[in-house]
Design a protein around this motif. Structure first.
Motif, mmCIF file in Angstrom:
data_model
loop_
_atom_site.group_PDB
_atom_site.id
_atom_site.type_symbol
_atom_site.label_atom_id
_atom_site.label_comp_id
_atom_site.label_asym_id
_atom_site.label_seq_id
_atom_site.Cartn_x
_atom_site.Cartn_y
_atom_site.Cartn_z
ATOM 1 N N SER A 47 0.657 -0.715 -0.329
ATOM 2 C CA SER A 47 -0.557 -0.031 -0.313
ATOM 3 C C SER A 47 0.985 1.342 0.283
ATOM 4 O O SER A 47 1.696 1.511 0.514
ATOM 5 N N ALA A 48 0.071 2.483 -0.121
ATOM 6 C CA ALA A 48 1.085 3.790 -0.199
ATOM 7 C C ALA A 48 -0.265 4.756 0.347
ATOM 8 O O ALA A 48 -1.183 4.670 -0.455
ATOM 9 N N LEU A 49 0.270 5.873 1.158
ATOM 10 C CA LEU A 49 -0.613 7.092 1.849
ATOM 11 C C LEU A 49 0.489 8.299 0.206
ATOM 12 O O LEU A 49 1.166 8.301 0.198
ATOM 13 N N VAL A 50 -0.530 8.175 -0.216
ATOM 14 C CA VAL A 50 -0.829 9.299 -1.087
ATOM 15 C C VAL A 50 -0.643 10.925 -0.024
ATOM 16 O O VAL A 50 -1.433 11.356 0.004
ATOM 17 N N ILE A 51 0.129 11.912 -0.897
ATOM 18 C CA ILE A 51 0.638 12.345 0.178
ATOM 19 C C ILE A 51 0.714 13.677 -0.396
ATOM 20 O O ILE A 51 1.393 13.451 -1.472
ATOM 21 N N ASP A 52 0.270 14.933 0.041
ATOM 22 C CA ASP A 52 0.066 16.471 -0.811
ATOM 23 C C ASP A 52 1.166 17.364 -0.028
ATOM 24 O O ASP A 52 0.886 17.673 0.955
ATOM 25 N N PRO A 53 2.718 17.106 0.096
ATOM 26 C CA PRO A 53 2.957 17.855 0.706
ATOM 27 C C PRO A 53 2.843 19.995 1.071
ATOM 28 O O PRO A 53 2.839 19.919 2.006
#
Length: 174
Positions: A47-53
């Motif tokens: 899995s991958a946590l999609v993050i927009d820093p």
């Protein structure tokens, strides 16, 4: 190199969560088919946590079967050469963000083992983080009831502890 062999190498190189890491390695040693869904004793998932820093937000999916807000992820498939490839494939499929989505360097962020109901088996999730380009626009897939960006402070209000911990550990690596 097979996905199984690659997963063993990734896990051996993962320095966090030693007890859980060792449990994953023991599971794979006992189950040569432990990379794929047909292994009813449990199997690895990616899995991958999609993050927009840039915007201080994460993208979560309301899982169709579980009814929970989760990171993108799922089962490894035969065409996946690596766990990273599986995690990124799942992130792209479930987020709809095809251009510019990249995994955070440094390998897995966390491991999370959880039971899945009916038929009951274990998911041994290898969790990554995926960096979304600034102003990325998500598109819901057929696997989700909903897909939504949440500010960091909002995640604890909608998601369980495993997602919150994954987010916190991801933020610590940025």
């Amino acid at each position: 190199m097979s996905l199984y062999d690659e997963a063993v190498l990734v896990l051996k190189g993962y320095e966090g969560q030693p007890e859980l890491r060792d449990a994953y390695l023991e599971h794979l040693a006992a189950h040569p088919d432990g990379m794929y869904k047909p292994c009813t004793a449990g199997h690895l998932t990616a899995s991958a946590l999609v993050i927009d820093p840039a915007a201080g937000r994460v993208l979560l999916t309301l899982h169709k079967k579980l009814g929970l807000w989760l990171q993108m992820g799922g089962h490894c498939e035969e065409q996946d050469a690596t766990l990273e490839q599986a995690a990124l494939r799942e992130a792209v499929e479930e987020s709809g963000i095809a251009a510019g989505l990249t995994l955070l360097p440094g390998g897995p962020v966390r491991l999370d083992r959880h039971a899945i109901p009916a038929p009951c088996h274990w998911h041994l999730d290898v969790q990554y983080a995926a960096l979304a380009p600034a102003e990325a626009v998500a598109a819901i897939s057929e696997e989700s009831l909903d897909l939504r960006w949440f500010r960091y402070a909002e995640v604890a209000e909608v998601a369980d502890t495993s997602v919150v911990t994954l987010m916190e550990d991801t933020l610590a690596r940025l």
